[in-house]
Design an enzyme around this catalytic site. Sequence first.
Site, PDB file in Angstrom:
ATOM      1  N   GLU A 152     -60.246  12.475 -66.159  1.00 42.51           N
ATOM      2  CA  GLU A 152     -59.792  13.236 -65.002  1.00 42.51           C
ATOM      3  C   GLU A 152     -58.324  13.589 -65.192  1.00 42.51           C
ATOM      4  OE1 GLU A 152     -57.926  13.707 -60.966  1.00 42.51           O
ATOM      5  OE2 GLU A 152     -57.571  12.089 -62.417  1.00 42.51           O
TER       6      GLU A 152
ATOM      7  N   HIS B  79     -49.546  14.665 -62.335  1.00 42.04           N
ATOM      8  CA  HIS B  79     -50.070  14.421 -60.995  1.00 42.04           C
ATOM      9  C   HIS B  79     -49.067  14.683 -59.882  1.00 42.04           C
ATOM     10  CE1 HIS B  79     -50.926  11.976 -57.389  1.00 42.04           C
ATOM     11  NE2 HIS B  79     -52.130  12.482 -57.546  1.00 42.04           N
TER      12      HIS B  79
ATOM     13  N   HIS C 144     -59.472   7.981 -64.537  1.00 45.46           N
ATOM     14  CA  HIS C 144     -58.522   8.586 -63.613  1.00 45.46           C
ATOM     15  C   HIS C 144     -57.163   8.767 -64.271  1.00 45.46           C
ATOM     16  CE1 HIS C 144     -55.867   8.153 -59.856  1.00 45.46           C
ATOM     17  NE2 HIS C 144     -56.469   9.322 -59.748  1.00 45.46           N
TER      18      HIS C 144
ATOM     19  N   ASP D 128     -54.847  16.429 -63.915  1.00 49.52           N
ATOM     20  CA  ASP D 128     -54.245  17.146 -62.788  1.00 49.52           C
ATOM     21  C   ASP D 128     -53.517  18.377 -63.321  1.00 49.52           C
ATOM     22  OD1 ASP D 128     -54.515  15.084 -60.419  1.00 49.52           O
ATOM     23  OD2 ASP D 128     -53.865  13.941 -62.174  1.00 49.52           O
TER      24      ASP D 128
END
Length: 294
Positions: free
Chosen positions: A79, A94, A52, A81
């Site tokens: 992961e 993010h 993440h 953003d």
Amino acid sequence: MGRVSARSVRACVVGLAAAAGCAALLGTPAAAQPATGGTGTHERGGPDVIAHRGSSGMAPENTEAAIELAIEQNADYVEIDVQRTSDGRLVNFHDCTLERTTDVEEVFPGRDSYRVSDFTWDELSQLDAGSWFHDSYAGEPIVPLHRVFALTSGRTNVLAEISPCEQYEGLAADLAEALLDHPGEAAARTRDDLAVQSFEIDDLREFHALLPDVPVGFLDAEVPTGAELADLAGWADQVNPQYTVTDQALVDRLHDLGYEVNVWTVDEPGAMRRMVDLGVDGIITDYPQSLTQP
């Protein structure tokens, strides 16, 4: 990930008890195939380990350091953003605003807005995105999207989240077009090494229309409604719920419909074990080493 969307009306409660009554409404999705490949794909069995924002429990989130550490820890996916600067560059960040994880208020004091989208790439490149986490990461920069793909290509896979920050329009198309226009820089653009997720079904649909071979997943902080699953039927590959609302009935229901299930954000060992026992396809975590190390 991070936005929680409230729902006032549910068209259908998803679960084994509702399966028969919802079958006609929900339909069936496109054949979902695992978005795995490259050297990051594990041979240990069990769900994919998805780092993440990189290995963000051990390094400043979404930085090169966090990505490199996730790769060292054998995460199957990183992961990220996706956001857009005021001059059209796509970056890995993010929060909608910059204050929490950068020194933007020191470098650019008195700005009317500290949204990512209000800064040029040249301005963002001057920020320190590491010191907030620990002094040893001082000077870590914000990472442009093409650099993420350069770092991960042939080493691990990418799960890219289209930012839900409300100021953006056309961000899904920008992501797809960047992948189409720069295949050399953004090498991860196929079913084998890239998947895309979003809280917004319209964003997923827009991206899918441009790059239908890349798997797409719907993020949800709650149990997905029958109306949402009906919207996704025939083209989406994943439904990715928050782990706190995920139980065996939900996992079984989504699997019966052909969806992969990646749960987020799971950091506590007991919760990790519960998700593994439920048979989820992927676990999104700030601590990938907890799942990859023997």
